[in-house]
Write a protein that holds these residues in place. Structure first.
Motif, PDB file in Angstrom:
ATOM      1  N   TYR A 109      39.227  43.678  48.272  1.00  0.00           N
ATOM      2  CA  TYR A 109      40.226  43.509  48.903  1.00  0.00           C
ATOM      3  C   TYR A 109      41.301  42.515  48.320  1.00  0.00           C
ATOM      4  CZ  TYR A 109      38.578  46.930  52.253  1.00  0.00           C
ATOM      5  OH  TYR A 109      38.219  48.110  52.940  1.00  0.00           O
ATOM      6  N   ILE A 110      40.641  41.662  47.809  1.00  0.00           N
ATOM      7  CA  ILE A 110      41.479  40.469  47.156  1.00  0.00           C
ATOM      8  C   ILE A 110      41.965  40.991  45.951  1.00  0.00           C
ATOM      9  CG2 ILE A 110      41.214  38.152  45.812  1.00  0.00           C
ATOM     10  CD1 ILE A 110      38.901  37.208  48.251  1.00  0.00           C
ATOM     11  N   TYR A 111      41.123  41.623  45.133  1.00  0.00           N
ATOM     12  CA  TYR A 111      41.661  42.330  43.865  1.00  0.00           C
ATOM     13  C   TYR A 111      42.867  43.159  44.168  1.00  0.00           C
ATOM     14  CZ  TYR A 111      41.341  43.721  38.914  1.00  0.00           C
ATOM     15  OH  TYR A 111      41.232  43.793  37.542  1.00  0.00           O
ATOM     16  N   ILE A 112      42.687  44.186  45.310  1.00  0.00           N
ATOM     17  CA  ILE A 112      43.742  44.893  45.494  1.00  0.00           C
ATOM     18  C   ILE A 112      45.138  44.300  45.867  1.00  0.00           C
ATOM     19  CG2 ILE A 112      44.361  46.861  47.318  1.00  0.00           C
ATOM     20  CD1 ILE A 112      41.358  47.753  47.438  1.00  0.00           C
ATOM     21  N   LEU A 113      44.968  43.330  46.836  1.00  0.00           N
ATOM     22  CA  LEU A 113      45.900  42.257  47.165  1.00  0.00           C
ATOM     23  C   LEU A 113      46.682  42.087  45.959  1.00  0.00           C
ATOM     24  CD1 LEU A 113      47.489  41.285  49.639  1.00  0.00           C
ATOM     25  CD2 LEU A 113      45.983  39.385  49.453  1.00  0.00           C
ATOM     26  N   PHE A 114      46.254  41.307  45.179  1.00  0.00           N
ATOM     27  CA  PHE A 114      46.854  40.705  44.083  1.00  0.00           C
ATOM     28  C   PHE A 114      47.289  41.750  43.259  1.00  0.00           C
ATOM     29  CE2 PHE A 114      44.924  36.894  45.444  1.00  0.00           C
ATOM     30  CZ  PHE A 114      45.766  35.961  45.525  1.00  0.00           C
ATOM     31  N   CYS A 166      48.432  36.260  38.834  1.00  0.00           N
ATOM     32  CA  CYS A 166      47.154  36.559  37.942  1.00  0.00           C
ATOM     33  C   CYS A 166      46.306  35.388  38.093  1.00  0.00           C
ATOM     34  CB  CYS A 166      47.504  36.759  36.767  1.00  0.00           C
ATOM     35  SG  CYS A 166      48.342  38.337  36.313  1.00  0.00           S
ATOM     36  N   ILE A 167      46.927  34.189  37.633  1.00  0.00           N
ATOM     37  CA  ILE A 167      46.055  32.936  38.161  1.00  0.00           C
ATOM     38  C   ILE A 167      45.461  32.684  39.303  1.00  0.00           C
ATOM     39  CG2 ILE A 167      46.031  30.476  37.777  1.00  0.00           C
ATOM     40  CD1 ILE A 167      48.072  30.720  35.533  1.00  0.00           C
ATOM     41  N   LEU A 168      46.319  32.924  40.147  1.00  0.00           N
ATOM     42  CA  LEU A 168      45.830  32.604  41.576  1.00  0.00           C
ATOM     43  C   LEU A 168      44.773  33.928  42.239  1.00  0.00           C
ATOM     44  CD1 LEU A 168      49.224  31.860  43.436  1.00  0.00           C
ATOM     45  CD2 LEU A 168      47.379  30.238  42.847  1.00  0.00           C
ATOM     46  N   GLY A 169      45.048  35.014  41.393  1.00  0.00           N
ATOM     47  CA  GLY A 169      44.107  36.039  41.807  1.00  0.00           C
ATOM     48  C   GLY A 169      42.707  35.877  41.307  1.00  0.00           C
ATOM     49  N   ILE A 170      42.538  35.124  40.027  1.00  0.00           N
ATOM     50  CA  ILE A 170      41.335  34.775  39.556  1.00  0.00           C
ATOM     51  C   ILE A 170      40.638  33.687  40.292  1.00  0.00           C
ATOM     52  CG2 ILE A 170      40.402  33.630  37.463  1.00  0.00           C
ATOM     53  CD1 ILE A 170      42.366  34.937  35.812  1.00  0.00           C
ATOM     54  N   PHE A 171      41.602  32.486  40.889  1.00  0.00           N
ATOM     55  CA  PHE A 171      40.949  31.616  41.507  1.00  0.00           C
ATOM     56  C   PHE A 171      40.392  32.178  42.770  1.00  0.00           C
ATOM     57  CE2 PHE A 171      41.599  28.514  44.848  1.00  0.00           C
ATOM     58  CZ  PHE A 171      40.975  27.303  44.336  1.00  0.00           C
ATOM     59  N   PHE A 214      43.021  41.184  35.058  1.00  0.00           N
ATOM     60  CA  PHE A 214      42.654  42.766  35.016  1.00  0.00           C
ATOM     61  C   PHE A 214      41.051  42.822  34.440  1.00  0.00           C
ATOM     62  CE2 PHE A 214      47.230  42.823  35.572  1.00  0.00           C
ATOM     63  CZ  PHE A 214      47.175  43.685  36.762  1.00  0.00           C
ATOM     64  N   TYR A 215      40.878  41.977  33.611  1.00  0.00           N
ATOM     65  CA  TYR A 215      39.308  42.073  32.865  1.00  0.00           C
ATOM     66  C   TYR A 215      38.289  41.805  33.978  1.00  0.00           C
ATOM     67  CZ  TYR A 215      41.103  42.538  28.138  1.00  0.00           C
ATOM     68  OH  TYR A 215      41.758  43.148  26.781  1.00  0.00           O
ATOM     69  N   MET A 216      38.848  40.967  35.037  1.00  0.00           N
ATOM     70  CA  MET A 216      37.894  40.563  36.069  1.00  0.00           C
ATOM     71  C   MET A 216      37.442  41.828  37.048  1.00  0.00           C
ATOM     72  SD  MET A 216      37.107  37.348  35.789  1.00  0.00           S
ATOM     73  CE  MET A 216      36.941  36.560  37.650  1.00  0.00           C
ATOM     74  N   GLY A 217      38.105  43.073  36.652  1.00  0.00           N
ATOM     75  CA  GLY A 217      37.661  43.945  37.468  1.00  0.00           C
ATOM     76  C   GLY A 217      36.424  44.894  36.872  1.00  0.00           C
TER      77      GLY A 217
END
Length: 457
Positions: free
Chosen positions: A8-13, A31-36, A315-318
């Motif tokens: 859900y964090i990934y979808i939100l960002f 993107c930076i905040l999403g990784i964090f 996006f690679y974090m997916g």
């Protein structure tokens, strides 16, 4: 498939990134905040989540390094060829067959297309535009027509296909977890449908306005131009480049070299050509001139990809391998990566079909191009291709190509005014006017290409 908080964090960002792109703002911060936030969810530690941000950039840089290198090297080669007007000499034979507005439009476009495959459109547009603009206008093609040819063939068709350098399909495919070669092979019909339909429509509307006399006053003021002669060094440099790349292409087919191997062959050839051409041009100053060309090339490469690295990192974090490399074995048993998990869950919850998937992919790709880069959003469409391909059992490679086409034709320099300044500037036309000229043909191309995609995915 049960989705966790990380999903859900990934979808939100992802949604936040899309909204910010629509607002025409840069998306590095989300993107930076999403990784964090992903790091914080999995590690429950602020220091480790902070480390994850930097480590994710390293993973992204490692993934993109070959693309950055080959583009930088090719630009460096173009700089070496500029020193003795060798690229101008390459183009000279084409000027002899330009006799009408139609031949001018397509000769300019095809030359731009071929050079853009090897040197990318940005360095190629100034070279092709400067040589062909006066010749084309002399035979009746207005400046806006030259700009359209440069744009549509170079920043549109050549950049969206990118068959030689393979920067675009490498990024899109990497985000989807597939090889660049798969994006190219499965998306081949879509690349050509988009190019042929869009360019044909653009030329039709331009030709119609020419017949109406819309550019009559502009063309009256055109002066006759003489094609200048070139020295022996330009001719030798041209021959070396043509032989070098012809041998590379032959080797690729003979040895079945693809992807990284093909890129390495092109890059190595380009570097050797830079040394040889500079030795011929500058003799005792060769060492300094080679260094300058290489620096210029890398400045260009980092300028283009500086913003893409942190975006791609998110996006690679997916995918399984990158997130594991950054955060360790944090994914639950049975997980195929955040994106694939979402695709499976989506297929179980929502009755998607191929028409809906293809339409969404085109729209999202176009939205990601609104920042004027064309490349900053193709990681997103690659990720979505993986999700949708899983959801409806469709070709991930073709969906990657569809999103890549939409993102690059919009943002790579064909539609958003701030993305097509180079072609407009070299031809002395308004970027807004050029964008207006391109708009209708590109929209027609999108519709036709999306319809075709429904049948091949």
């Amino acid at each position: 498939m049960v989705l966790t908080g990380a999903h859900y964090i990934y979808i939100l960002f992802m949604l936040a990134i899309l909204i910010i792109m629509i607002m025409k703002k840069d998306v590095i911060v989300p993107c930076i905040l999403g990784i964090f936030c992903l790091g914080l969810f999995y590690t429950q530690s602020i220091p480790q989540a902070t480390n994850a941000v930097f480590n994710a950039l390293i993973v992204s840089l490692n993934e993109l390094a070959p693309v950055i290198l080959i583009i930088s090297v090719m630009v460096a080669l173009s700089k070496a060829l500029e020193d003795n007007n060798a690229i101008n000499y390459m183009i000279k034979p084409f000027s002899k067959i330009i006799k009408t507005p139609t031949t001018a439009f397509f000769v300019v476009g095809i030359v731009m297309f071929l050079l853009s495959w090897f040197f990318w459109p940005t360095p190629a547009v100034a070279l092709v535009g400067a040589i062909f603009l006066p010749v084309a206008m002399e035979v009746g093609l207005p400046a806006i027509g030259v700009a359209m040819a440069l744009n549509l063939f170079g920043h549109g068709l050549a950049l969206s296909t990118d068959f030689v350098i393979q920067g675009a399909p490498a990024i899109t495919g990497g985000a989807a977890g597939i090889e660049a070669a798969q994006v190219i092979s499965e998306g081949m019909p879509l690349f050509w449908v988009m190019g042929i339909v869009t360019i044909a429509a653009a030329f039709y509307y331009l030709r119609r306005d020419l017949k109406k006399g819309m550019f009559k006053e502009e063309l009256k003021q055109v002066e006759h131009v003489e094609i200048k002669s070139f020295n022996k060094k330009a001719k030798i440099a041209t021959l070396l480049v043509l032989i070098g790349f012809a041998l590379d292409i032959a080797a690729m087919y003979a040895l079945n070299l693809k992807g990284g191997d093909a890129t390495a062959l092109l890059g190595g050839t380009a570097l050797l050509l830079i040394v040889i051409i500079n030795a011929m041009n500058h003799k005792k100053d060769c060492l300094d001139s080679v260094c300058k060309n290489v620096i210029d090339g890398f400045v260009f490469g980092i300028k283009i990809f500086g913003a893409i690295i942190p975006i791609a990192a998110f996006f690679y974090m997916g995918e399984v391998a990158p997130i594991t490399s950054v955060l360790g074995e944090v994914l639950p048993a049975g997980s195929q990566g955040l994106l694939s998990d979402m695709g499976i869950a989506l297929s179980q919850a929502v009755p998607l079909n191929k028409l809906a998937v293809a339409s969404i992919q085109t729209v999202v790709g176009a939205i990601t191009g609104l920042d004027g880069s064309g490349f900053s959003g193709i990681s997103l469409v690659g990720s979505l291709a993986s999700v949708f391909g899983t959801a409806v059992n469709a070709s991930v490679g073709a969906l990657c190509a569809l999103g890549q086409i939409a993102g690059i034709w919009v943002g790579g320099g064909c539609l958003v005014p701030w993305g097509l300044i180079s072609a407009a500037a070299i031809c002395g036309v308004s970027p807004v006017d050029l964008a207006k000229r391109n708009f209708k043909p590109i929209m027609i191309g999108f519709v036709v290409t999306t319809i075709v995609a429904v049948f091949i995915i």
